[in-house]
Design an enzyme around this catalytic site. Structure first.
Site, mmCIF file in Angstrom:
data_model
loop_
_atom_site.group_PDB
_atom_site.id
_atom_site.type_symbol
_atom_site.label_atom_id
_atom_site.label_comp_id
_atom_site.label_asym_id
_atom_site.label_seq_id
_atom_site.Cartn_x
_atom_site.Cartn_y
_atom_site.Cartn_z
ATOM 1 N N HIS A 110 -60.049 10.357 72.904
ATOM 2 C CA HIS A 110 -60.410 9.225 72.077
ATOM 3 C C HIS A 110 -61.361 9.659 70.711
ATOM 4 O O HIS A 110 -62.279 10.236 71.004
ATOM 5 C CB HIS A 110 -61.085 8.169 72.806
ATOM 6 C CG HIS A 110 -61.268 6.776 71.938
ATOM 7 N ND1 HIS A 110 -60.159 5.943 71.883
ATOM 8 C CD2 HIS A 110 -62.457 6.170 71.493
ATOM 9 C CE1 HIS A 110 -60.693 4.712 71.161
ATOM 10 N NE2 HIS A 110 -61.978 5.168 70.808
ATOM 11 N N GLU A 149 -59.492 0.805 83.458
ATOM 12 C CA GLU A 149 -60.045 -0.017 82.148
ATOM 13 C C GLU A 149 -59.990 1.085 81.023
ATOM 14 O O GLU A 149 -60.075 2.277 81.245
ATOM 15 C CB GLU A 149 -61.252 -0.469 82.565
ATOM 16 C CG GLU A 149 -61.844 -1.573 81.505
ATOM 17 C CD GLU A 149 -63.317 -1.722 81.694
ATOM 18 O OE1 GLU A 149 -63.856 -2.054 80.674
ATOM 19 O OE2 GLU A 149 -63.856 -1.577 82.726
#
Ligand code: GRF
Length: 210
Positions: A110, A149
């Site tokens: 990320h 998540e």
């Protein structure tokens, strides 16, 4: 030798960084055996071809739900005998069933320092736009294991990158890739393949090299 399968959706510069690291012998005890794209025309498939790695397509558009797409992906990955799944610019959030099946065996990159600028809606240039808007002086990249998540799984490696006067989201995106993403992802993959990552709750312990 761990069998690495890389999932992509787009340009694939992180895939390229992995392929280059492999060519330099830097992915120890692991081999990228396949690339699976969710998009038929992804340039990442060309990169795979250029490195003689077989490319496969599981087209998201052929499935009407996340569940049926996940089923198809799981089928492909078990056919490919994946030990490690690397998400390198893969655009879809995997279903909980998928994540459970490959617990602590899916790695994502990320382009921010998690837990900042991450989660639902933080992808691509948006991440960098938000960091600039907020006025942070440091951003960076994070490699983490994938949990149900989005962007919330145990963190493996992080690297900070400075924001500079006059940065646009595009300039910052490029700097974060060059200074952090393309280094961290191959490093984390190699650590995993050598069995040097140990997950204890949210904490990832890294064995020192011998
Ligand atoms: C990268 O910024 C990565 O951090 C994010 O998606 C982007 C993919 O770029 N998950 P590329 O396809 O590897 O060039």
């Amino acid at each position: 030798m761990k069998n690495i399968v890389v999932l992509v959706s787009g340009g694939g510069t992180n895939l390229q960084a992995l392929l280059d690291a492999q060519a330099r012998g830097e992915i120890r005890n692991g081999k990228i055996t396949a690339v699976v794209s969710s998009t038929p025309g992804a340039f990442a498939l060309e990169r795979a071809k250029g490195a003689n790695v077989p490319g496969h397509v599981v087209n998201r558009k052929d499935y009407d739900s996340r569940e049926s797409f996940t089923e198809a992906l799981l089928g492909k990955l078990s056919e490919l005998n994946a030990d490690l799944i690397v998400l390198a610019g893969f655009l879809y959030i995997l279903s909980p069933a998928f994540v459970e099946r490959y617990e602590n065996r899916i790695i994502n990159i990320h382009p921010a320092l998690i837990p900042s600028f991450c989660g639902d809606g933080f992808y691509g240039l948006k991440v960098h736009e938000k960091a600039l808007e907020y006025g942070v002086k440091l951003t960076g990249a994070t490699v983490h294991f994938v949990s149900a998540e989005a962007d919330a799984g145990p963190i493996i490696l992080q690297k900070a990158v400075a924001i500079e006067e006059g940065d646009t989201a595009e300039i910052l995106q490029k700097r974060v890739m060059e200074q952090a993403e393309w280094k961290l992802l191959p490093e984390a993959v190699s650590l995993f393949c050598q069995g040097r990552l140990h997950v204890e709750g949210r904490i990832v312990r890294i064995d020192q090299a011998e």
